[in-house]
Design an enzyme around this catalytic site. Structure first.
Site, PDB file in Angstrom:
ATOM      1  CG  ASN A 194      -1.720   1.208   1.430  1.00 25.54           C
ATOM      2  OD1 ASN A 194      -1.816   2.033   0.526  1.00 25.54           O
ATOM      3  ND2 ASN A 194      -2.337   1.345   2.609  1.00 25.54           N
ATOM      4  CD1 TRP A 195       3.527   0.992  -2.994  1.00 26.91           C
ATOM      5  CD2 TRP A 195       3.455   2.215  -4.869  1.00 26.91           C
ATOM      6  NE1 TRP A 195       4.183   0.286  -3.980  1.00 26.91           N
ATOM      7  CE2 TRP A 195       4.152   1.023  -5.143  1.00 26.91           C
ATOM      8  CE3 TRP A 195       3.290   3.137  -5.901  1.00 26.91           C
ATOM      9  CZ2 TRP A 195       4.687   0.729  -6.400  1.00 26.91           C
ATOM     10  CZ3 TRP A 195       3.815   2.848  -7.159  1.00 26.91           C
ATOM     11  CH2 TRP A 195       4.514   1.651  -7.396  1.00 26.91           C
ATOM     12  CE  LYS A 196      -0.256   3.233   4.747  1.00 30.01           C
ATOM     13  NZ  LYS A 196      -0.239   3.363   6.203  1.00 30.01           N
ATOM     14  CG  HIS A 239      -5.827   1.886   5.154  1.00 29.18           C
ATOM     15  ND1 HIS A 239      -5.431   2.887   6.025  1.00 29.18           N
ATOM     16  CD2 HIS A 239      -4.796   1.007   5.091  1.00 29.18           C
ATOM     17  CE1 HIS A 239      -4.207   2.619   6.450  1.00 29.18           C
ATOM     18  NE2 HIS A 239      -3.800   1.493   5.902  1.00 29.18           N
ATOM     19  CD  GLU A 246      -3.080   5.514   6.714  1.00 28.91           C
ATOM     20  OE1 GLU A 246      -2.993   5.545   5.478  1.00 28.91           O
ATOM     21  OE2 GLU A 246      -2.231   4.942   7.435  1.00 28.91           O
ATOM     22  N   GLY A 269       2.640  -1.141   4.354  1.00 32.16           N
ATOM     23  CA  GLY A 269       2.701   0.286   4.058  1.00 32.16           C
ATOM     24  C   GLY A 269       4.134   0.734   3.832  1.00 32.16           C
ATOM     25  N   GLY A 270       4.750   1.278   4.879  1.00 28.16           N
ATOM     26  CA  GLY A 270       6.097   1.857   4.769  1.00 28.16           C
ATOM     27  C   GLY A 270       7.102   0.958   4.078  1.00 28.16           C
ATOM     28  N   GLY A 301       2.287   2.118  10.868  1.00 29.28           N
ATOM     29  CA  GLY A 301       3.254   3.206  10.750  1.00 29.28           C
ATOM     30  C   GLY A 301       3.960   3.573  12.050  1.00 29.28           C
ATOM     31  CB  SER A 359       4.967  -1.938  12.275  1.00 28.26           C
ATOM     32  OG  SER A 359       4.604  -0.585  12.503  1.00 28.26           O
ATOM     33  CD  GLU A 410      -3.678  -2.560   7.318  1.00 26.74           C
ATOM     34  OE1 GLU A 410      -2.543  -2.790   6.877  1.00 26.74           O
ATOM     35  OE2 GLU A 410      -4.321  -1.534   7.052  1.00 26.74           O
TER      36      GLU A 410
END
Ligand code: PGA
Length: 252
Positions: free
Chosen positions: A9-11, A94, A96, A233-234, A172, A212, A166
């Site tokens: 997930n590049w966000k 998600h 966010e 993500g990251g 994150g 994470s 999640e």
């Protein structure tokens, strides 16, 4: 055997040039094996990244879709448009989206249905915030999100769903859920699916862990019987970290 999936997930990261560069490297490094790898890119990257993908085990996904089919919704992108750009997957719900954009269960339920109508596989996210876990409410929170978001689907439609657990406190933050915490919740989720749709559907539903996840903890997380991969993500923003997570399956 249910699918093993690692989805990045590049966000809201990467210019078009940076994104296509990353996709090229991932496409080169992905092996044709039983792990499905998905790149969930920003909308404007979709069709360019679609042109790069040549591997049978690499797929394209979006990070969101509109809750309406089409029309006067300035700035929105529909499930049909996403499909037409070459995507097979779409992340829905998600945390966010739930927190920054106030997306609630009934809106997410509409998005899931539009995704399915347009032949997209929803990666449906659920997970509790820290306060809810500390209060011992995490199981109830996740149960409600899944019931409200998904459990009015027909069996046929539900059989296409991918779930991502999640925990919001792990997203994150560098603090991942332990393997035990992930397995506990994934087993509970599979149990909910069993009660609603039966054993066969539950056994075939991929349940991914997100929060994470990195090369150093992926093996320990993915080795659990109910953890079928990850939503990353990251660590999906660099090919070495992302592929390190994909390759973790080889060590299990
Ligand atoms: P993270 O994000 O891997 O950076 O924790 C996961 C996600 O938000 O899907």
């Amino acid at each position: 055997m249910r699918k093993k999936i690692v989805a990045g997930n590049w966000k809201m990261n990467k210019t078009l040039a940076e994104g296509t560069e990353l996709a090229k490297t991932v496409n080169r490094l992905v092996e044709e094996n039983d792990v499905t790898v998905v790149l969930c890119t920003p909308f404007i990257h979709l069709s360019e990244v679609n042109k790069i993908i040549t591997k049978d085990s690499l797929f394209l996904g979006a990070q969101n879709c509109a809750s309406e089919a089409s029309g006067a919704y300035t700035g929105e992108v529909s499930a049909q448009m996403i499909r037409s750009a070459g995507a097979d997957y779409v992340i829905i719900g998600h945390s966010e989206r739930r927190s920054c954009f106030r997306e609630d269960d009934s809106l997410l339920n509409k998005k899931v249905k539009l995704a399915l109508e347009n032949d997209l596989i929803p990666i449906f996210c659920c997970g509790e915030i820290l306060k809810e876990r500390q209060a011992g409410k995490h199981i109830q929170v996740v149960k409600t999100q899944i019931e409200n978001g998904l459990f009015d689907l027909t069996t046929e439609d539900f059989s296409k769903i991918v779930i991502a657990y999640e925990p919001v406190w792990a997203i994150g933050t560098g603090v991942n859920a332990t393997a035990e915490q992930a397995q506990e919740m994934h087993k509970i989720i599979r149990g909910l699916i069993t009660d609603r749709y039966g054993h066969q559907i539950a056994d075939n539903t991929p349940i991914l862990y997100g929060g994470s996840c990195k090369p150093s903890n992926a093996k320990e997380l993915f080795a659990n019987p109910d953890v079928d991969g990850g939503l990353i993500g990251g660590a999906s923003l660099t090919s070495s970290d992302f592929m390190g997570i994909v390759y973790a399956f080889k060590e299990i």
